[in-house]
Design a protein around this motif. Structure first.
Motif, PDB file in Angstrom:
ATOM      1  N   GLY A 117       6.684   0.582 -11.555  1.00 20.83           N
ATOM      2  CA  GLY A 117       6.766  -0.543 -10.785  1.00 20.83           C
ATOM      3  C   GLY A 117       6.017  -1.803 -11.658  1.00 20.83           C
ATOM      4  O   GLY A 117       7.142  -2.798 -11.320  1.00 20.83           O
ATOM      5  N   LEU A 118       4.712  -1.215 -11.955  1.00 14.61           N
ATOM      6  CA  LEU A 118       3.838  -2.454 -11.801  1.00 14.61           C
ATOM      7  C   LEU A 118       4.047  -2.895 -13.266  1.00 14.61           C
ATOM      8  O   LEU A 118       3.452  -3.848 -13.503  1.00 14.61           O
ATOM      9  N   ARG A 119       4.378  -1.837 -14.361  1.00 13.05           N
ATOM     10  CA  ARG A 119       4.887  -1.959 -15.488  1.00 13.05           C
ATOM     11  C   ARG A 119       5.763  -3.040 -15.284  1.00 13.05           C
ATOM     12  O   ARG A 119       5.939  -4.096 -16.074  1.00 13.05           O
ATOM     13  N   PHE A 120       7.064  -2.505 -14.934  1.00 15.90           N
ATOM     14  CA  PHE A 120       8.188  -3.671 -14.780  1.00 15.90           C
ATOM     15  C   PHE A 120       7.547  -5.497 -14.252  1.00 15.90           C
ATOM     16  O   PHE A 120       8.927  -5.983 -14.812  1.00 15.90           O
ATOM     17  N   LEU A 121       7.330  -5.391 -13.487  1.00 10.64           N
ATOM     18  CA  LEU A 121       6.650  -6.486 -12.835  1.00 10.64           C
ATOM     19  C   LEU A 121       5.820  -7.295 -13.525  1.00 10.64           C
ATOM     20  O   LEU A 121       5.982  -8.503 -13.766  1.00 10.64           O
ATOM     21  N   PHE A 122       4.874  -6.241 -13.935  1.00 13.60           N
ATOM     22  CA  PHE A 122       3.283  -7.643 -15.057  1.00 13.60           C
ATOM     23  C   PHE A 122       3.778  -6.899 -16.599  1.00 13.60           C
ATOM     24  O   PHE A 122       2.558  -7.981 -16.690  1.00 13.60           O
ATOM     25  N   GLN A 123       4.472  -5.985 -16.904  1.00 13.19           N
ATOM     26  CA  GLN A 123       3.913  -6.249 -18.274  1.00 13.19           C
ATOM     27  C   GLN A 123       5.283  -6.835 -18.809  1.00 13.19           C
ATOM     28  O   GLN A 123       6.754  -6.888 -18.989  1.00 13.19           O
ATOM     29  N   PRO A 124       5.388  -8.161 -19.870  1.00 18.12           N
ATOM     30  CA  PRO A 124       6.237  -9.535 -20.091  1.00 18.12           C
ATOM     31  C   PRO A 124       6.646  -8.506 -21.593  1.00 18.12           C
ATOM     32  O   PRO A 124       6.410  -7.674 -22.387  1.00 18.12           O
ATOM     33  N   ASP A 125       8.438  -7.959 -21.440  1.00 13.63           N
ATOM     34  CA  ASP A 125       9.219  -7.883 -22.332  1.00 13.63           C
ATOM     35  C   ASP A 125      10.083  -8.560 -23.072  1.00 13.63           C
ATOM     36  O   ASP A 125      11.296  -8.919 -22.190  1.00 13.63           O
ATOM     37  N   PHE A 126       9.329  -9.415 -24.170  1.00 15.13           N
ATOM     38  CA  PHE A 126       9.961 -10.980 -24.586  1.00 15.13           C
ATOM     39  C   PHE A 126      11.300 -10.709 -25.096  1.00 15.13           C
ATOM     40  O   PHE A 126      11.866 -11.409 -24.840  1.00 15.13           O
ATOM     41  N   PHE A 151       3.790 -10.281  -4.015  1.00 14.35           N
ATOM     42  CA  PHE A 151       3.762  -8.638  -2.422  1.00 14.35           C
ATOM     43  C   PHE A 151       4.738  -8.259  -2.496  1.00 14.35           C
ATOM     44  O   PHE A 151       4.882  -7.292  -2.516  1.00 14.35           O
ATOM     45  N   ALA A 152       5.712  -9.312  -2.561  1.00 19.28           N
ATOM     46  CA  ALA A 152       7.168  -8.072  -1.793  1.00 19.28           C
ATOM     47  C   ALA A 152       7.438  -7.539  -3.447  1.00 19.28           C
ATOM     48  O   ALA A 152       8.502  -6.342  -3.222  1.00 19.28           O
ATOM     49  N   GLY A 153       7.435  -8.504  -4.535  1.00 19.14           N
ATOM     50  CA  GLY A 153       7.856  -7.365  -5.842  1.00 19.14           C
ATOM     51  C   GLY A 153       6.813  -6.015  -6.142  1.00 19.14           C
ATOM     52  O   GLY A 153       7.559  -5.019  -6.072  1.00 19.14           O
ATOM     53  N   MET A 154       5.672  -5.715  -5.237  1.00 21.09           N
ATOM     54  CA  MET A 154       4.381  -5.100  -5.738  1.00 21.09           C
ATOM     55  C   MET A 154       5.066  -3.942  -4.817  1.00 21.09           C
ATOM     56  O   MET A 154       4.556  -2.850  -5.163  1.00 21.09           O
ATOM     57  N   GLY A 172       0.678  -0.881   0.365  1.00 20.36           N
ATOM     58  CA  GLY A 172       0.259   0.051  -0.096  1.00 20.36           C
ATOM     59  C   GLY A 172       0.857   1.285   0.438  1.00 20.36           C
ATOM     60  O   GLY A 172       0.774   2.121  -0.819  1.00 20.36           O
ATOM     61  N   TYR A 173       1.661   1.505   1.070  1.00 22.45           N
ATOM     62  CA  TYR A 173       2.756   2.593   1.231  1.00 22.45           C
ATOM     63  C   TYR A 173       3.211   2.727   0.140  1.00 22.45           C
ATOM     64  O   TYR A 173       3.798   4.226  -0.887  1.00 22.45           O
ATOM     65  N   ALA A 174       4.030   1.545  -0.395  1.00 24.17           N
ATOM     66  CA  ALA A 174       4.694   1.703  -2.012  1.00 24.17           C
ATOM     67  C   ALA A 174       4.128   2.175  -3.336  1.00 24.17           C
ATOM     68  O   ALA A 174       4.560   2.890  -3.862  1.00 24.17           O
ATOM     69  N   LEU A 175       3.249   1.943  -3.396  1.00 23.90           N
ATOM     70  CA  LEU A 175       1.806   1.901  -4.543  1.00 23.90           C
ATOM     71  C   LEU A 175       1.472   3.640  -4.175  1.00 23.90           C
ATOM     72  O   LEU A 175       1.642   4.690  -5.457  1.00 23.90           O
ATOM     73  N   ALA A 176       1.409   4.412  -3.286  1.00 23.92           N
ATOM     74  CA  ALA A 176       1.176   5.605  -3.196  1.00 23.92           C
ATOM     75  C   ALA A 176       1.678   6.392  -2.740  1.00 23.92           C
ATOM     76  O   ALA A 176       1.558   7.333  -3.882  1.00 23.92           O
TER      77      ALA A 176
END
Ligand code: TRP
Length: 466
Positions: free
Chosen positions: A206-215, A286-289, A195-199
């Motif tokens: 951060g979320l793009r890095f973690l969840f958007q695959p760049d093949f 969660f740790a990644g986020m 919550g803190y990191a997202l806010a």
């Protein structure tokens, strides 16, 4: 195979098995290792491959490993020997148990040193070191810690004593309570950090890095070299993702097998395995986020290596209201998470010494822990005095990590899949799992074909054959 309990005791219910196995699975692998390798191997695409490995290889192999343990009801070495002769194949299968014991020693030797970092950070955070600290200052604290062999050795010793203590008392006592209370608190604290990191952090990036695959990044390794990111072509990522699936689920060396041997006979193995895998995966994500929004907000390099969480989270703890308390608590719970994992790394060896050498549990635990402690000195020195000694471009710590997670665990998993899928009689597994016919067939197919083939192909890929 009618023997229904182990001489070492038995978990009191399914919940306790699930908690103990989750305690083993959730540890430094989720919170320390997952973010830093995700950072090194370029983010989203790596995460996707990792999730694929969890589902298609990790879950089916976990079911198989629990199954073997519960069928054998002994330490993995004796379980494999007994089950092999029951199937009329060579007792040399007990080597799978021996290999697991050695792998467990190697892993615990460095695991304990890293857990020591977390102990040191709990202390530093509570005592205010990070209050208002800049990213640079936080980085310096990490640098100072790892360059001091004395400090590392001190915390490594402390953590090893904790581990030997619980294994010596018997995994069931004490552990049952610790996991029921502490693991949920860790999950809540981690959620607060997300919550803190997202806010406050760079959430979108951060979320793009973690969840958007760049093949394009799948075959790249990016590391930090004197402040800038350097990316090179490498065949490692698939192997590292597979290896980490084993590492994070505690698979391939007998830890889950020995926990399975303490499992009551009337408990559903599949449902238990699903719960463990789900909990482990959620905690890692969660740790990644929690970490990547902070990494980008503070201009840090995602590929900065094993120090990543120790160089990012304290920045947030130093700035957020109540951060020193939350942060200190976070590291304490991280130590607990590591503790409930580390005991499973030597339980197979300790159980063997009790069974075959007639040792008392405390003696068995001290013997095994002592060996790991000595080996751990190599990892302690690899961050300072020995940091320039490299083999295949890796320090002693890097070599151990690579050899265990990426080679020994997947190999162990391969042999477990072969033993259950090809050597044991099908009806044994069928009656023990009591799944619907459709589900059983699906598991059976994945275990016999998909999982072994996947491991094999990824090995071939890593050495450049495919
Ligand atoms: N799974 C733990 C983690 O993620 C580490 C661990 C405990 C482990 N027992 C294991 C890894 C057995 C491999 C095998 O931190």
């Amino acid at each position: 195979m009618s023997e229904s309990t182990s001489i070492h005791g038995q978990w009191s219910s399914r919940l306790v098995f699930v908690l103990a196995a989750t305690g083993s699975a959730v540890g430094l692998g989720n919170i320390w290792k997952f973010p830093y390798i995700t950072g090194e191997y370029g983010g989203g695409a790596f995460v996707l491959v990792y999730l694929g490995c969890i589902l298609l290889v990790g879950l089916p192999v976990m079911i198989a490993e629990i199954l073997l343990g519960r069928r054998g009801r002994q330490s993995p070495i004796n379980t494999m020997r007994m089950l092999a002769s029951a199937q009329g194949v060579s007792p040399a299968w007990s080597w799978l148990g021996w290999a697991g014991v050695i792998t467990g020693f190697l892993i615990l030797s460095f695991y304990s040193v890293i857990a020591g970092w977390a102990i040191s950070y709990a202390w530093e955070t509570f005592s205010g070191t990070f209050s208002g600290a800049s990213a640079e200052e936080v980085g310096d604290v990490f640098g100072t810690l790892v360059s001091s062999p004395g400090q590392l050795l001190f915390y490594h010793t402390l953590f090893m004593l904790l581990t030997m203590y619980v294994v010596g008392r018997g995994v069931k006592q004490g552990l049952e309570k610790a996991v029921t209370i502490l693991m949920p608190i860790l999950a809540i604290l981690l959620a607060i950090m997300v919550g803190y990191a997202l806010a406050q952090g760079a959430a979108a990036e951060g979320l793009r890095f973690l969840f958007q695959p760049d093949f394009n990044a799948v075959f790249q390794k990016c590391t930090e070299e004197s402040g800038t990111q350097v990316c090179t072509f490498t065949r490692e990522p698939l192997l590292v993702a597979l290896g980490h699936a084993f590492f994070t689920l505690s698979l391939g060396m007998g830890a889950i097998m020995v926990y399975g041997s303490y499992m009551p006979s009337n408990v559903s193995i599949t449902r238990a395995a699903l719960m463990v895998v789900a909990a482990d995966t959620v905690i890692a994500l969660f740790a990644g986020m929690a970490i990547f929004p902070l990494v980008f907000a503070n201009g840090l390099e995602p590929g900065s290596g094993p120090g990543l969480i120790f160089q990012t989270l304290p920045i947030a703890f130093g700035q957020m209201p109540g951060g020193l308390l939350i942060g200190g608590l976070f590291f304490v719970l991280l130590v607990f998470a590591a503790w409930t994992s580390s005991i499973s790394l030597i339980e197979p060896a300790a159980a063997y010494l009790v069974e075959n050498k007639g040792m008392s549990r405390p003696l068995a635990a001290s013997t095994v822990g002592g060996i790991c402690w000595v080996l751990g000195i190599g990892t302690v020195l690899s961050f300072n005095l020995w940091s320039d000694y490299k083999l295949f471009d890796r320090t002693f710590f890097d070599l151990l990590d690579y050899l265990t997670a990426n080679i020994l665990l997947p190999l162990g998993g391969l042999f477990i899949a072969i033993f259950v899928g090809w050597i044991s009689k099908r009806h044994l597994s069928e009656s023990e799992l009591s799944l619907s016919p459709g589900l059983f067939k699906a598991w059976w197919f994945v275990l016999r074909f998909l999982a072994p083939l996947g491991i094999f192909v990824i090995f071939l890929n890593a050495i450049g054959v495919v």
